[in-house]
Design an enzyme around this catalytic site. Structure first.
Site, PDB file in Angstrom:
ATOM      1  N   GLU A  79       0.802  -1.221   0.000  1.00 49.28           N
ATOM      2  CA  GLU A  79       0.000   0.000   0.000  1.00 49.28           C
ATOM      3  C   GLU A  79       0.837   1.275   0.000  1.00 49.28           C
ATOM      4  O   GLU A  79       0.423   2.295  -0.575  1.00 49.28           O
ATOM      5  CB  GLU A  79      -0.954  -0.003   1.203  1.00 49.28           C
ATOM      6  CG  GLU A  79      -2.059  -1.024   1.121  1.00 49.28           C
ATOM      7  CD  GLU A  79      -1.621  -2.439   1.480  1.00 49.28           C
ATOM      8  OE1 GLU A  79      -2.357  -3.395   1.172  1.00 49.28           O
ATOM      9  OE2 GLU A  79      -0.523  -2.580   2.085  1.00 49.28           O
ATOM     10  N   PHE A  95      -5.992  -0.165   5.090  1.00 54.12           N
ATOM     11  CA  PHE A  95      -4.677  -0.176   4.466  1.00 54.12           C
ATOM     12  C   PHE A  95      -4.365   1.176   3.825  1.00 54.12           C
ATOM     13  O   PHE A  95      -3.210   1.626   3.814  1.00 54.12           O
ATOM     14  CB  PHE A  95      -4.597  -1.282   3.405  1.00 54.12           C
ATOM     15  CG  PHE A  95      -4.947  -2.644   3.919  1.00 54.12           C
ATOM     16  CD1 PHE A  95      -4.593  -3.031   5.201  1.00 54.12           C
ATOM     17  CD2 PHE A  95      -5.648  -3.542   3.130  1.00 54.12           C
ATOM     18  CE1 PHE A  95      -4.918  -4.292   5.682  1.00 54.12           C
ATOM     19  CE2 PHE A  95      -5.974  -4.803   3.605  1.00 54.12           C
ATOM     20  CZ  PHE A  95      -5.616  -5.183   4.891  1.00 54.12           C
ATOM     21  N   ARG A 134     -19.060  -1.047  -1.930  1.00 49.29           N
ATOM     22  CA  ARG A 134     -18.804  -1.778  -3.164  1.00 49.29           C
ATOM     23  C   ARG A 134     -19.712  -2.995  -3.240  1.00 49.29           C
ATOM     24  O   ARG A 134     -20.455  -3.307  -2.317  1.00 49.29           O
ATOM     25  CB  ARG A 134     -17.325  -2.166  -3.271  1.00 49.29           C
ATOM     26  CG  ARG A 134     -16.680  -2.795  -2.054  1.00 49.29           C
ATOM     27  CD  ARG A 134     -16.957  -4.243  -1.857  1.00 49.29           C
ATOM     28  NE  ARG A 134     -16.710  -5.016  -3.051  1.00 49.29           N
ATOM     29  CZ  ARG A 134     -17.121  -6.257  -3.235  1.00 49.29           C
ATOM     30  NH1 ARG A 134     -17.812  -6.871  -2.291  1.00 49.29           N
ATOM     31  NH2 ARG A 134     -16.873  -6.902  -4.354  1.00 49.29           N
TER      32      ARG A 134
END
Length: 337
Positions: A82, A107, A190
């Site tokens: 990340e 993250f 999502r």
């Protein structure tokens, strides 16, 4: 051999599931749209060749796989790194691209904070961070629950922060954050995302709060999926002759000070801030600070997650336990009234 007998009630009870890659927080029977972020980005990128997509091994779980399929030459898989993801996004922005970087919120904020702060924000680079599993939207415990992401991002100078409620919010936010000059952090529902705001003649405007419904007894100021829950609570409390207004605040930073102050001042109501975030450092404290600075005195309460490391488990159980389910929020407002 021991025989286990089940009652009819036990046999009918659905098994509650725990998943890091939870697909939807929609209540049963709610309308949903699949992958609104991925579809909106694909549509926008058709006329914006400078848009590129990057992810840290999570294209499928941030809906960026749709962009990868449509524009493979503009998609970059950075692997489980990340910090590299943020550094690369900053590099793309310096070369005139508009990078959309996706990962999980834990993250993208906790793990990569210094890179977001130093590589992207300090130079005001045009990077759009779109991070899934915000707040308590996974049952995998503190390693995956980004309950402090807003607090972290609010502390970064110049960072615009968006917390969309539903699929319509996301679809309309994507082109607006792409057009905005400077870094943006957007929380990313999502998968199968609820669709609720189209019933309220709603249009997303970056930096603007919108009153979805009015009410004389309670003003709920909310963001993210807690706006959906707040609308459900308003319907639920109507049976008790409690009239609830809902002010949706999709942009956490910069805050729409004028609209919030105007709505709070307009009637002497209980003010409740509802958010899928810790009570520390999120929308609740932002609104409370705004009211204090402007000398506006109202009875003020928060529906938010506790300042604690939360349990692992099935989301319906955890939402009820930590007070952000529809029924728990309705009970809290009844008690405060």
């Amino acid at each position: 051999m021991n025989t286990v007998h089940t009652t009819p009630d036990t046999a009918k009870k659905p098994r509650l599931k725990t998943s890091a890659m939870i697909a939807s927080i929609a209540s049963e029977g709610k309308r949903v749209k699949a992958a609104p972020f991925g579809k909106a980005l694909v549509e926008l990128a058709a006329s914006r060749p400078e848009i590129v997509g990057l992810t840290a091994d999570l294209a499928k779980y941030t809906d960026l796989h749709l962009f990868a399929q449509a524009y493979p030459e503009r998609f970059f898989q950075m692997g489980m790194a990340e910090q590299l993801l943020m550094a690369a996004a900053g590099g793309f922005a310096k070369e005139g691209f508009v990078p959309f970087a996706t990962t999980y919120a834990v993250f993208g904020t906790r793990r990569a904070f210094d890179f977001v702060h130093q590589v992207i924000a300090e130079e005001n680079l045009n990077v759009k961070l779109c991070c899934a599993l915000p707040g308590l939207t996974t049952g995998y415990g503190p390693s995956h629950q980004a309950t402090e992401d807003l607090a972290l991002m609010r502390g970064i100078p110049g960072m615009t922060i968006v917390d969309p409620c539903d699929a319509l919010d996301i679809e309309q936010a994507v082109p607006q954050i792409a057009a905005h000059q400077g870094p943006v952090y957007m929380r990313l529902p999502r998968g199968q995302v609820p669709l609720v705001l189209d019933e309220y003649d709603y249009k997303f405007e970056l930096g603007k709060a919108k009153l979805l419904r009015d009410g004389r007894d309670v003003l709920v100021i909310s963001s993210g999926f807690m706006t959906m829950r707040s609308l459900e609570v308003a319907d639920k409390l109507r049976a008790d002759n409690v009239d609830v207004a809902v002010l949706h605040v999709p942009t956490i930073k910069p805050l729409d000070d004028a609209t919030i102050l105007a709505e709070v001042k307009r009637l002497d109501r209980l003010v409740v801030v509802a958010e899928n975030h810790s009570v520390i450092g999120g929308l609740g404290e932002a609104v409370a600070s705004l009211l204090m600075r402007n000398g506006v005195a109202r009875t003020f309460r928060q529906v938010a997650l506790p300042d604690a490391f939360l349990d692992a488990g099935a989301l319906p159980t955890l939402h009820e336990r930590y007070g952000i389910s529809t029924s728990a929020m309705a009970d809290s407002i009844r008690e405060w009234l």
